[in-house]
Scaffold this motif. Structure first.
Motif, PDB file in Angstrom:
ATOM      1  N   UNK A 129       0.843  -1.200   0.000  1.00 37.45           N
ATOM      2  CA  UNK A 129       0.000   0.000   0.000  1.00 37.45           C
ATOM      3  C   UNK A 129       0.877   1.248   0.000  1.00 37.45           C
ATOM      4  N   UNK A 130       0.524   2.192  -0.866  1.00 34.72           N
ATOM      5  CA  UNK A 130       1.185   3.491  -0.899  1.00 34.72           C
ATOM      6  C   UNK A 130       0.163   4.560  -0.566  1.00 34.72           C
ATOM      7  N   UNK A 131       0.443   5.321   0.482  1.00 36.03           N
ATOM      8  CA  UNK A 131      -0.401   6.451   0.862  1.00 36.03           C
ATOM      9  C   UNK A 131       0.329   7.730   0.466  1.00 36.03           C
ATOM     10  N   UNK A 132      -0.298   8.524  -0.380  1.00 35.02           N
ATOM     11  CA  UNK A 132       0.289   9.794  -0.786  1.00 35.02           C
ATOM     12  C   UNK A 132      -0.329  10.894   0.067  1.00 35.02           C
ATOM     13  N   UNK A 133       0.495  11.548   0.866  1.00 36.12           N
ATOM     14  CA  UNK A 133       0.016  12.631   1.715  1.00 36.12           C
ATOM     15  C   UNK A 133      -0.702  13.679   0.868  1.00 36.12           C
ATOM     16  N   UNK A 134      -1.822  14.196   1.407  1.00 43.20           N
ATOM     17  CA  UNK A 134      -2.676  15.082   0.626  1.00 43.20           C
ATOM     18  C   UNK A 134      -2.201  16.525   0.600  1.00 43.20           C
ATOM     19  N   UNK A 135      -1.200  16.859   1.401  1.00 43.24           N
ATOM     20  CA  UNK A 135      -0.716  18.234   1.444  1.00 43.24           C
ATOM     21  C   UNK A 135      -0.108  18.674   0.129  1.00 43.24           C
ATOM     22  N   UNK A 136       0.000  19.976  -0.040  1.00 42.17           N
ATOM     23  CA  UNK A 136       0.435  20.549  -1.313  1.00 42.17           C
ATOM     24  C   UNK A 136       1.778  20.012  -1.776  1.00 42.17           C
ATOM     25  N   UNK A 137       2.772  20.011  -0.915  1.00 45.39           N
ATOM     26  CA  UNK A 137       4.115  19.643  -1.361  1.00 45.39           C
ATOM     27  C   UNK A 137       4.197  18.188  -1.786  1.00 45.39           C
ATOM     28  N   UNK A 138       3.578  17.292  -1.019  1.00 43.74           N
ATOM     29  CA  UNK A 138       3.672  15.871  -1.343  1.00 43.74           C
ATOM     30  C   UNK A 138       2.743  15.458  -2.475  1.00 43.74           C
ATOM     31  N   UNK A 139       1.501  15.877  -2.407  1.00 40.86           N
ATOM     32  CA  UNK A 139       0.531  15.467  -3.427  1.00 40.86           C
ATOM     33  C   UNK A 139       0.918  16.012  -4.790  1.00 40.86           C
ATOM     34  N   UNK A 140       1.252  17.281  -4.838  1.00 39.05           N
ATOM     35  CA  UNK A 140       1.540  17.860  -6.159  1.00 39.05           C
ATOM     36  C   UNK A 140       2.863  17.360  -6.722  1.00 39.05           C
ATOM     37  N   UNK A 141       3.791  17.000  -5.847  1.00 41.40           N
ATOM     38  CA  UNK A 141       5.008  16.376  -6.343  1.00 41.40           C
ATOM     39  C   UNK A 141       4.707  15.017  -6.943  1.00 41.40           C
ATOM     40  N   UNK A 142       3.834  14.243  -6.304  1.00 43.28           N
ATOM     41  CA  UNK A 142       3.449  12.924  -6.822  1.00 43.28           C
ATOM     42  C   UNK A 142       2.875  13.041  -8.232  1.00 43.28           C
ATOM     43  N   UNK A 143       2.033  14.054  -8.440  1.00 45.20           N
ATOM     44  CA  UNK A 143       1.396  14.225  -9.750  1.00 45.20           C
ATOM     45  C   UNK A 143       2.247  15.030 -10.735  1.00 45.20           C
ATOM     46  N   UNK A 144       3.317  15.621 -10.251  1.00 49.84           N
ATOM     47  CA  UNK A 144       4.133  16.467 -11.111  1.00 49.84           C
ATOM     48  C   UNK A 144       3.589  17.868 -11.264  1.00 49.84           C
ATOM     49  N   UNK A 145       2.618  18.243 -10.434  1.00 46.93           N
ATOM     50  CA  UNK A 145       2.040  19.576 -10.521  1.00 46.93           C
ATOM     51  C   UNK A 145       2.968  20.632  -9.935  1.00 46.93           C
ATOM     52  N   UNK A 146       3.937  20.203  -9.122  1.00 46.95           N
ATOM     53  CA  UNK A 146       4.876  21.180  -8.559  1.00 46.95           C
ATOM     54  C   UNK A 146       5.707  21.824  -9.659  1.00 46.95           C
ATOM     55  N   UNK A 147       5.987  21.076 -10.719  1.00 46.34           N
ATOM     56  CA  UNK A 147       6.757  21.610 -11.843  1.00 46.34           C
ATOM     57  C   UNK A 147       5.862  22.212 -12.920  1.00 46.34           C
ATOM     58  N   UNK A 172      -5.851  24.643  -1.814  1.00 48.57           N
ATOM     59  CA  UNK A 172      -4.686  24.872  -2.660  1.00 48.57           C
ATOM     60  C   UNK A 172      -4.163  23.603  -3.319  1.00 48.57           C
ATOM     61  N   UNK A 173      -4.384  22.439  -2.697  1.00 49.04           N
ATOM     62  CA  UNK A 173      -3.864  21.182  -3.230  1.00 49.04           C
ATOM     63  C   UNK A 173      -4.955  20.313  -3.837  1.00 49.04           C
ATOM     64  N   UNK A 174      -6.091  20.890  -4.185  1.00 60.89           N
ATOM     65  CA  UNK A 174      -7.203  20.100  -4.714  1.00 60.89           C
ATOM     66  C   UNK A 174      -6.845  19.447  -6.047  1.00 60.89           C
ATOM     67  N   UNK A 175      -7.308  18.210  -6.205  1.00 61.30           N
ATOM     68  CA  UNK A 175      -7.073  17.437  -7.435  1.00 61.30           C
ATOM     69  C   UNK A 175      -8.410  16.875  -7.911  1.00 61.30           C
ATOM     70  N   UNK A 176      -8.646  16.949  -9.203  1.00 62.17           N
ATOM     71  CA  UNK A 176      -9.810  16.323  -9.827  1.00 62.17           C
ATOM     72  C   UNK A 176      -9.341  15.124 -10.627  1.00 62.17           C
TER      73      UNK A 176
END
Length: 287
Positions: A129-147, A172-176
């Motif tokens: 199981x992989x849990x991706x933290x929902x906060x801005x820095x972790x979640x958006x890095x996972x999706x590549x949204x930070x870049x 601020x970290x919402x994802x659809x």
């Protein structure tokens, strides 16, 4: 191997009567978590209002290699909210029908508010199981949204590839998430039949525009958020902390509602506060 893209998704109503609380939370007899199978690979879960008035909806989607759980509800305690137990039972049942070695679970979130992440600790010690933290820095890095926050990220469950968009405004970290198999556009707390709390007005406008443009190029069957707060009376919602909602409208909205929200934005203009419309209430909080 299941072919998740062989047929274009067709819209059909959710064939379910949602649990909606009871006059006495103390005497509530509904299950802690209601499970609705939209199809054999797609499950919608609702938390019991007697446990938490937010009664959020969660989504469990299966692919050939892994399943994804979108959000973990409003309660941490497994005693009162046995999310891990329910998810494990659904995964075990799915694997009985579709045996797969090394099957994994991915835990993602629509955003980081407490009623969407509280159950995360139940999965910390779960194998594979992989849990991706929902906060801005972790979640958006996972999706590549930070870049590149304008990119469309992809999460491959094994033949079932979700498209993921950064959609701030409510948070601020919402994802659809868009699921091509069902045609669901899973919008979290950004769009749903209820009070749309907007923290960042310009970001919310950009998000609504982006969702409209995105939906114009995809077969979207339903726009599906994480709460029901409206009544079936146009423009009237249930009060906050209500634990009995016997007169709920459907959870699922349409692409047409996205356009209605865009028109509502124009009508609201620069006015802050709450603005009621037939199927939603926009609560502008940045003014």
């Amino acid at each position: 191997m299941i072919n998740f893209t062989s047929v274009s998704p067709q819209p059909r109503a959710f064939d379910v009567d949602w649990i909606h609380g009871s006059p006495s939370a103390k005497h509530n007899t509904d299950p802690d978590i209601q499970v609705y199978a939209y199809d054999e690979h797609t499950f919608v879960l609702r938390q019991n209002m007697a446990i938490n008035y937010e009664a959020p909806f969660l989504f469990l989607l299966f692919g050939n290699d892994q399943a994804v759980l979108l959000d973990t509800g409003a309660t941490e305690s497994a005693e009162f909210f046995p999310l891990r137990e329910v998810v494990d039972e659904l995964v075990d049942d799915w694997l009985t029908r579709h045996p797969t070695d090394g099957y994994r679970l991915l835990v993602l979130h629509t955003h980081a508010h407490g009623d969407h992440i509280a159950g995360d600790p139940q999965f910390i010690d779960r194998p594979d199981t992989l849990i991706v933290d929902a906060g801005l820095s972790n979640a958006w890095k996972f999706f590549g949204f930070d870049e590149d926050p304008s990119r469309i990220a992809h999460v491959d469950l094994g033949g079932r590839v979700l498209e993921c968009l950064a959609t701030p405004g409510h948070h601020e970290a919402a994802v659809t998430f868009y699921d091509p198999h069902t045609g669901f556009l899973l919008t979290g707390d950004t769009i749903y039949p209820g009070r749309l709390y907007v923290q960042d007005w310009p970001a919310f406008i950009a998000t609504v525009d982006r969702l409209i443009d995105f939906a114009a190029t995809r077969p979207v069957t339903h726009v599906v958020g994480c709460h029901i707060e409206m009544t079936t009376t146009p423009g009237v919602d249930y009060p906050i902390r209500t634990t009995y909602q016997p007169d709920e409208p459907p959870l699922e909205l349409t692409v047409g509602h996205l356009r209605q929200i865009r028109s509502a934005i124009e009508e609201i203009g620069e006015r802050s506060g709450s603005h009621a419309f037939a199927d939603f209430i926009i609560c502008r909080q940045d003014g």
